[in-house]
Scaffold this motif. Structure first.
Motif, PDB file in Angstrom:
ATOM      1  N   UNK A   1      -1.263   8.163 -10.057  1.00 50.33           N
ATOM      2  CA  UNK A   1      -0.006   7.315 -10.685  1.00 50.33           C
ATOM      3  C   UNK A   1      -0.605   6.303 -11.729  1.00 50.33           C
ATOM      4  N   UNK A   2      -0.117   6.212 -12.940  1.00 48.93           N
ATOM      5  CA  UNK A   2      -0.668   5.410 -14.037  1.00 48.93           C
ATOM      6  C   UNK A   2       0.393   3.965 -13.570  1.00 48.93           C
TER       7      UNK A   2
ATOM      8  N   UNK B   1       2.407   7.725   0.789  1.00 48.44           N
ATOM      9  CA  UNK B   1       3.527   7.912   0.311  1.00 48.44           C
ATOM     10  C   UNK B   1       4.702   7.224   1.021  1.00 48.44           C
ATOM     11  N   UNK B   2       5.635   6.819   0.228  1.00 49.01           N
ATOM     12  CA  UNK B   2       6.912   6.195   0.438  1.00 49.01           C
ATOM     13  C   UNK B   2       8.128   6.693   0.599  1.00 49.01           C
TER      14      UNK B   2
ATOM     15  N   UNK C   1      -3.721   9.239  -6.083  1.00 49.01           N
ATOM     16  CA  UNK C   1      -2.926   9.191  -4.722  1.00 49.01           C
ATOM     17  C   UNK C   1      -3.614  10.309  -3.878  1.00 49.01           C
ATOM     18  N   UNK C   2      -3.941  11.402  -4.231  1.00 46.78           N
ATOM     19  CA  UNK C   2      -4.558  12.446  -3.192  1.00 46.78           C
ATOM     20  C   UNK C   2      -4.896  13.580  -4.046  1.00 46.78           C
ATOM     21  N   UNK C   3      -4.980  14.606  -3.024  1.00 46.66           N
ATOM     22  CA  UNK C   3      -5.655  15.695  -3.491  1.00 46.66           C
ATOM     23  C   UNK C   3      -4.386  16.921  -3.048  1.00 46.66           C
TER      24      UNK C   3
ATOM     25  N   UNK D   1       0.687  -1.336  -0.111  1.00 45.61           N
ATOM     26  CA  UNK D   1      -0.013   0.037  -0.221  1.00 45.61           C
ATOM     27  C   UNK D   1       0.707   1.252  -0.090  1.00 45.61           C
ATOM     28  N   UNK D   2       2.109   1.067  -0.454  1.00 44.13           N
ATOM     29  CA  UNK D   2       3.079   2.354  -0.483  1.00 44.13           C
ATOM     30  C   UNK D   2       3.573   2.483  -1.872  1.00 44.13           C
ATOM     31  N   UNK D   3       3.495   3.750  -2.541  1.00 45.38           N
ATOM     32  CA  UNK D   3       3.603   3.921  -3.720  1.00 45.38           C
ATOM     33  C   UNK D   3       5.147   4.787  -3.709  1.00 45.38           C
ATOM     34  N   UNK D   4       6.247   4.168  -4.433  1.00 49.38           N
ATOM     35  CA  UNK D   4       7.596   4.517  -4.319  1.00 49.38           C
ATOM     36  C   UNK D   4       7.669   6.010  -5.239  1.00 49.38           C
ATOM     37  N   UNK D   5       8.614   6.486  -5.109  1.00 51.38           N
ATOM     38  CA  UNK D   5       9.212   7.561  -6.060  1.00 51.38           C
ATOM     39  C   UNK D   5       9.870   7.305  -7.175  1.00 51.38           C
TER      40      UNK D   5
END
Length: 375
Positions: A215-216, A248-249, A225-227, A164-168
């Protein structure tokens, strides 16, 4: 007090100078008395980074120090002061400037200045208050009419969400363009964590607040992701509050994934230059690149009707293209675990005019000083 530091000053003389200037209590609070008393003769301690004591707790920051030659410190501090004065005075023809520390042996620093015309007359004015700091100047041609010669490349999409975390370092989408997702930004008020990317990726709106960042994914899915809740056009950063099922990660998506452990201070970046250490970045379009640092604490007045401060110049113009904005520059953490890195700052633009070649963006320490966020 800084102007009274001398390269040959021993430890006792340094402590006496600090005390005479009324700085003993304040500096002891920031660095600890032991840092000063432990320094060798002719050295002073500087804070180089804010680093997490617990890698999993972004609010467990502690200061990391390093001992440097007192003469080098004095020269770099004077260069910072000169650079700030140039930005405040903003002479006609002034397009920006940056501090370039020398190595530790030279105990020098230079201020590099960009001017639009009449370089000689400009330098005559500046030399009146350089206070012994070397200056270099270059005339910059009109840049508004130059063409950007970059070609489109295939973006780096997120393969899948794990834990449940999206890397940069992967592509993110605004309603109007593509950018690169930055590592998590944290704010001490309420100990909140945010997604982040470049503010200019939100085109055709007066303010991006309320806009959605997504994020695609390689499979074709699009994950919100959010606002945007806070936007900073001068620093060119937005803070995006998570509103979905992902967070966020502090990981950056490279073949050997790296983990953000903290960030460099202004003097930490100066230390990297003095030791010849490069920066790295991972952008959604150009991927992973490395390059040397060309200037810090920079002021850029090239492309807007205002100046941006606290900028980093590094690498070359080929290290960034459209869609890479929002990525971060970083350097490995020499005292951390394998794969730990410290963030230098954001990447938001590049040169595209003859004679200069670098990427620039706001430093992490500037974001912390101005708005309280940290990596």
């Amino acid at each position: 007090m800084r102007r009274r530091l001398e390269p040959e000053m021993d430890r006792r003389e340094f402590v006496r100078t600090v005390a005479a200037g009324g700085y003993a209590v304040g500096m002891a609070h920031l660095l600890g008395v032991d840092d000063f008393l432990a320094a060798d003769d002719g050295e002073v301690p500087i804070v180089t980074a804010l680093v997490r004591e617990d890698p999993n707790d972004p609010f467990s920051l502690e200061e990391r120090t390093r001992y440097v030659p007192a003469g080098w410190y004095a020269a770099v501090e004077k260069a910072f002061e000169l650079n700030e004065r140039l930005a405040r005075l903003s002479f006609t023809g002034y397009l920006g400037s940056a501090v370039v520390p020398g190595d530790y042996e030279s105990e020098t620093a230079t201020v590099s200045i960009g001017v639009s015309s009449e370089e000689d007359s400009f330098l005559e004015i500046v030399r009146d208050f350089t206070d012994g700091i070397s200056i270099s100047a270059e005339t910059i041609v009109e840049i508004d009419d130059l063409e950007d010669g970059f070609e489109f490349a295939e973006p780096r999409y997120l393969d899948a969400v794990e834990d449940d975390h999206v890397p940069s370092g992967v592509a993110c989408e605004t309603p109007s363009s593509l950018a690169t997702l930055a590592p998590a930004l944290h704010h001490p008020d309420g100990e909140r964590s945010f997604f982040a990317t470049a503010e200019h990726a939100f085109k055709d709106v007066s303010t991006p607040n309320g806009e959605v960042l997504a994020v695609p994914v390689s499979s074709g899915e699009r994950i919100p992701l959010g606002t945007v809740v806070h936007s900073y056009p001068v620093e060119d950063v937005v803070a995006v509050e998570p509103t979905g099922d992902v967070s966020p990660s502090n990981l950056i998506d490279v073949p050997s994934t790296v983990r953000v452990r903290g960030q460099y201070t202004r003097f930490g970046l100066a230390d990297l230059i003095a030791r010849g250490e490069p920066l790295e970045k991972v952008g959604a379009l150009t991927g992973h690149t490395t390059g040397r640092i060309q200037g810090i604490d920079a002021v850029t007045c090239f492309t807007d009707d205002f100046c941006r401060r606290g900028q980093i110049r590094w690498g070359g113009e080929m290290d960034l293209t459209d869609g890479d904005s929002g990525s971060v520059s970083y350097h490995h953490d020499p005292e951390g675990d394998d794969g730990d890195v410290l963030v230098a700052g954001f990447n938001n633009a590049r040169t595209w005019w003859p004679g200069q070649s670098y990427v620039w963006g706001v430093s992490a320490y500037r974001i912390t000083e101005e708005h309280g966020y940290h990596f």
